[in-house]
Design a protein around this motif. Sequence first.
Motif, PDB file in Angstrom:
ATOM      1  N   GLY A   1       1.922  -6.053 -19.200  1.00 46.57           N
ATOM      2  CA  GLY A   1       2.168  -5.532 -17.856  1.00 46.57           C
ATOM      3  C   GLY A   1       3.236  -6.302 -17.103  1.00 46.57           C
ATOM      4  N   ILE A   2       3.780  -7.362 -17.717  1.00 46.09           N
ATOM      5  CA  ILE A   2       4.906  -8.083 -17.109  1.00 46.09           C
ATOM      6  C   ILE A   2       6.149  -7.221 -17.335  1.00 46.09           C
ATOM      7  CG2 ILE A   2       6.285 -10.192 -17.110  1.00 46.09           C
ATOM      8  CD1 ILE A   2       3.881 -11.651 -18.327  1.00 46.09           C
ATOM      9  N   GLY A   3       6.596  -6.552 -16.294  1.00 50.94           N
ATOM     10  CA  GLY A   3       7.708  -5.616 -16.464  1.00 50.94           C
ATOM     11  C   GLY A   3       9.026  -6.119 -15.917  1.00 50.94           C
ATOM     12  N   PHE A   4       9.046  -7.300 -15.443  1.00 52.98           N
ATOM     13  CA  PHE A   4      10.106  -7.898 -14.629  1.00 52.98           C
ATOM     14  C   PHE A   4      11.534  -7.354 -14.834  1.00 52.98           C
ATOM     15  CE2 PHE A   4      12.508 -11.647 -12.996  1.00 52.98           C
ATOM     16  CZ  PHE A   4      12.092 -11.535 -11.690  1.00 52.98           C
ATOM     17  N   THR A   5      12.314  -7.881 -15.793  1.00 53.71           N
ATOM     18  CA  THR A   5      13.751  -7.585 -15.830  1.00 53.71           C
ATOM     19  C   THR A   5      14.073  -6.110 -16.065  1.00 53.71           C
ATOM     20  OG1 THR A   5      13.745  -8.356 -18.123  1.00 53.71           O
ATOM     21  CG2 THR A   5      14.571  -9.877 -16.475  1.00 53.71           C
TER      22      THR A   5
ATOM     23  N   SER B   1       0.825  -1.217   0.000  1.00 54.33           N
ATOM     24  CA  SER B   1       0.000   0.000   0.000  1.00 54.33           C
ATOM     25  C   SER B   1       0.857   1.264   0.000  1.00 54.33           C
ATOM     26  CB  SER B   1      -0.939   0.003   1.214  1.00 54.33           C
ATOM     27  OG  SER B   1      -0.189  -0.034   2.420  1.00 54.33           O
ATOM     28  N   HIS B   2       2.168   1.091  -0.074  1.00 52.03           N
ATOM     29  CA  HIS B   2       3.092   2.217  -0.145  1.00 52.03           C
ATOM     30  C   HIS B   2       2.919   2.930  -1.497  1.00 52.03           C
ATOM     31  CE1 HIS B   2       6.946   4.384  -0.384  1.00 52.03           C
ATOM     32  NE2 HIS B   2       7.024   4.250   0.940  1.00 52.03           N
ATOM     33  N   PRO B   3       3.108   4.251  -1.580  1.00 54.53           N
ATOM     34  CA  PRO B   3       2.967   4.971  -2.850  1.00 54.53           C
ATOM     35  C   PRO B   3       3.786   4.373  -4.003  1.00 54.53           C
ATOM     36  CG  PRO B   3       3.147   6.539  -1.060  1.00 54.53           C
ATOM     37  CD  PRO B   3       3.353   5.187  -0.456  1.00 54.53           C
ATOM     38  N   ILE B   4       4.985   3.851  -3.701  1.00 58.23           N
ATOM     39  CA  ILE B   4       5.798   3.201  -4.742  1.00 58.23           C
ATOM     40  C   ILE B   4       5.062   1.988  -5.279  1.00 58.23           C
ATOM     41  CG2 ILE B   4       7.914   1.902  -5.210  1.00 58.23           C
ATOM     42  CD1 ILE B   4       9.367   3.657  -3.227  1.00 58.23           C
ATOM     43  N   SER B   5       4.553   1.149  -4.371  1.00 57.18           N
ATOM     44  CA  SER B   5       3.829  -0.069  -4.767  1.00 57.18           C
ATOM     45  C   SER B   5       2.574   0.269  -5.552  1.00 57.18           C
ATOM     46  CB  SER B   5       3.454  -0.887  -3.529  1.00 57.18           C
ATOM     47  OG  SER B   5       4.602  -1.398  -2.901  1.00 57.18           O
ATOM     48  N   LEU B   6       1.830   1.255  -5.083  1.00 56.41           N
ATOM     49  CA  LEU B   6       0.596   1.646  -5.773  1.00 56.41           C
ATOM     50  C   LEU B   6       0.906   2.189  -7.163  1.00 56.41           C
ATOM     51  CD1 LEU B   6      -1.278   3.397  -2.811  1.00 56.41           C
ATOM     52  CD2 LEU B   6      -1.763   1.135  -3.772  1.00 56.41           C
ATOM     53  N   GLY B   7       1.954   2.987  -7.257  1.00 55.60           N
ATOM     54  CA  GLY B   7       2.341   3.541  -8.557  1.00 55.60           C
ATOM     55  C   GLY B   7       2.764   2.467  -9.535  1.00 55.60           C
ATOM     56  N   ILE B   8       3.588   1.522  -9.061  1.00 49.89           N
ATOM     57  CA  ILE B   8       4.070   0.436  -9.922  1.00 49.89           C
ATOM     58  C   ILE B   8       2.941  -0.541 -10.239  1.00 49.89           C
ATOM     59  CG2 ILE B   8       5.607  -1.574 -10.025  1.00 49.89           C
ATOM     60  CD1 ILE B   8       7.622   0.080  -8.374  1.00 49.89           C
ATOM     61  N   GLY B   9       2.185  -0.942  -9.205  1.00 48.95           N
ATOM     62  CA  GLY B   9       1.103  -1.913  -9.389  1.00 48.95           C
ATOM     63  C   GLY B   9       0.040  -1.417 -10.356  1.00 48.95           C
TER      64      GLY B   9
ATOM     65  N   LYS C   1      10.917  -3.614  -5.975  1.00 49.37           N
ATOM     66  CA  LYS C   1      11.147  -4.967  -6.498  1.00 49.37           C
ATOM     67  C   LYS C   1      10.000  -5.905  -6.149  1.00 49.37           C
ATOM     68  CE  LYS C   1      16.201  -5.054  -6.784  1.00 49.37           C
ATOM     69  NZ  LYS C   1      17.443  -5.707  -6.326  1.00 49.37           N
ATOM     70  N   LEU C   2       9.529  -5.808  -4.909  1.00 43.58           N
ATOM     71  CA  LEU C   2       8.417  -6.656  -4.474  1.00 43.58           C
ATOM     72  C   LEU C   2       7.152  -6.319  -5.274  1.00 43.58           C
ATOM     73  CD1 LEU C   2       8.068  -8.895  -2.346  1.00 43.58           C
ATOM     74  CD2 LEU C   2       7.114  -7.177  -0.823  1.00 43.58           C
ATOM     75  N   SER C   3       6.919  -5.050  -5.500  1.00 43.59           N
ATOM     76  CA  SER C   3       5.746  -4.612  -6.272  1.00 43.59           C
ATOM     77  C   SER C   3       5.825  -5.094  -7.714  1.00 43.59           C
ATOM     78  CB  SER C   3       5.648  -3.079  -6.256  1.00 43.59           C
ATOM     79  OG  SER C   3       5.674  -2.593  -4.939  1.00 43.59           O
ATOM     80  N   ILE C   4       7.019  -5.005  -8.302  1.00 43.53           N
ATOM     81  CA  ILE C   4       7.221  -5.472  -9.682  1.00 43.53           C
ATOM     82  C   ILE C   4       6.904  -6.956  -9.778  1.00 43.53           C
ATOM     83  CG2 ILE C   4       8.960  -5.908 -11.475  1.00 43.53           C
ATOM     84  CD1 ILE C   4      10.386  -3.324 -10.364  1.00 43.53           C
ATOM     85  N   LEU C   5       7.396  -7.723  -8.807  1.00 52.19           N
ATOM     86  CA  LEU C   5       7.175  -9.173  -8.798  1.00 52.19           C
ATOM     87  C   LEU C   5       5.681  -9.501  -8.728  1.00 52.19           C
ATOM     88  CD1 LEU C   5       8.461 -12.013  -8.681  1.00 52.19           C
ATOM     89  CD2 LEU C   5       8.512 -11.787  -6.205  1.00 52.19           C
ATOM     90  N   PHE C   6       4.977  -8.889  -7.788  1.00 52.10           N
ATOM     91  CA  PHE C   6       3.542  -9.148  -7.608  1.00 52.10           C
ATOM     92  C   PHE C   6       2.758  -8.713  -8.846  1.00 52.10           C
ATOM     93  CE2 PHE C   6       4.498 -10.069  -3.281  1.00 52.10           C
ATOM     94  CZ  PHE C   6       3.398 -10.705  -2.738  1.00 52.10           C
ATOM     95  N   ALA C   7       3.008  -7.495  -9.322  1.00 49.16           N
ATOM     96  CA  ALA C   7       2.268  -6.959 -10.463  1.00 49.16           C
ATOM     97  C   ALA C   7       2.539  -7.759 -11.737  1.00 49.16           C
ATOM     98  CB  ALA C   7       2.640  -5.489 -10.681  1.00 49.16           C
ATOM     99  N   SER C   8       3.790  -8.175 -11.955  1.00 50.10           N
ATOM    100  CA  SER C   8       4.152  -8.932 -13.154  1.00 50.10           C
ATOM    101  C   SER C   8       3.470 -10.300 -13.174  1.00 50.10           C
ATOM    102  CB  SER C   8       5.672  -9.094 -13.246  1.00 50.10           C
ATOM    103  OG  SER C   8       6.300  -7.847 -13.431  1.00 50.10           O
TER     104      SER C   8
END
Length: 350
Positions: free
Chosen positions: A292-296, A241-249, A316-323
């Motif tokens: 939306g898979i943005g991984f590497t 729920s952090h702004p970084i996570s919300l922005g990336i997700g 990194k955690l947000s990228i993993l979950f969202a991807s």
Amino acid sequence: SSFRKAILPIGAAIGGMVVPAAIYLIFNFNAATEHGWGIPMATDIAFAIGVLSFFGDRVPVGLKVFLVALAIVDDLGAVLVIAIFYTSAISYMDLLHAILFFLVLVGGNYLGIRKAWFYALIGIGGVWLAFFFSGVHPTIAGILTAFTIPGKVKIKEEDYLKNLQKLHLQFLEATPIKGNFISEKQLSILEEIKQKSDDAETPLQKIEHHLAPIVGFFILPLFALVNTGIHIHGNLVEILSHPISLGIGFGLLVGKFTGILGVSWLLVKFKLAELQEGISWRHLSGVAMIAGIGFTMSLFITELAFQKEEYTFIAKLSILFASVLAGVIGAIILRLYGRTESTTKPAMNN
């Protein structure tokens, strides 16, 4: 092959970069984390194509071509963003050296130099190193070097086949010698066959062919392994729920989907582009979600965007979950479409 065919994946890729970046900025505008806006822009071409390949013949070939073209444009865009916005202090003298080495490669192409070692030596030892020392991220050096490698054959297919047939007959007619060796005449013919075969290949495709297994089975997995490095700890709800996570997700899941699908719809609506035969909007929606898979690439930009370890971990955690979510939802959309198609397909008449 035509403007109307090319403009669709190009426009979709641009929409798929701009909208996610804008969504990220909505959550992180004027904050210490604002610099991470480039993270949700990238599509991981290898993983995206990998998900689509699971469907085999159940999705049209044109859809795979669309995704590949979109992901390539997306990658080029990501590299330009890295070079322009995620670059430290620039050494203009080294940048000038890079341009000079690049011009040498362009000149080599113009003069008809087709040896791979020429482009590899100057591309890595010249262009790449100069970019590295200039402060501009050297990922752009690979793309610039690739543009200079000849992408045309030296001999046409029909001429190659005629020459091959002629040389084959000459080899059969040549007088052999006893023992393990072949005659000078036969050796000369074989060398000429090698030369003609070399002329029938494009240096660009030849280099790509040899690099593909190295990149696919060694460099890419190693890159993903090294850059991920996620040790999951702490309160997941708080982290996501952090702004970084919300922005990336939201950027990867909503931004990519709406950007790609929205721009594609506008281009088709205003008759600037057209969907290829066999591709429907349901197909396109599935691919838009898979993109939306943005991984590497997203992980790579994360390392450049943030110096603070806490921000890097959250990103990194947000990228993993969202991807993972993007891949699963995209695959479900395509699978449901396949089921709909199979159930509504009319029965064949006897």
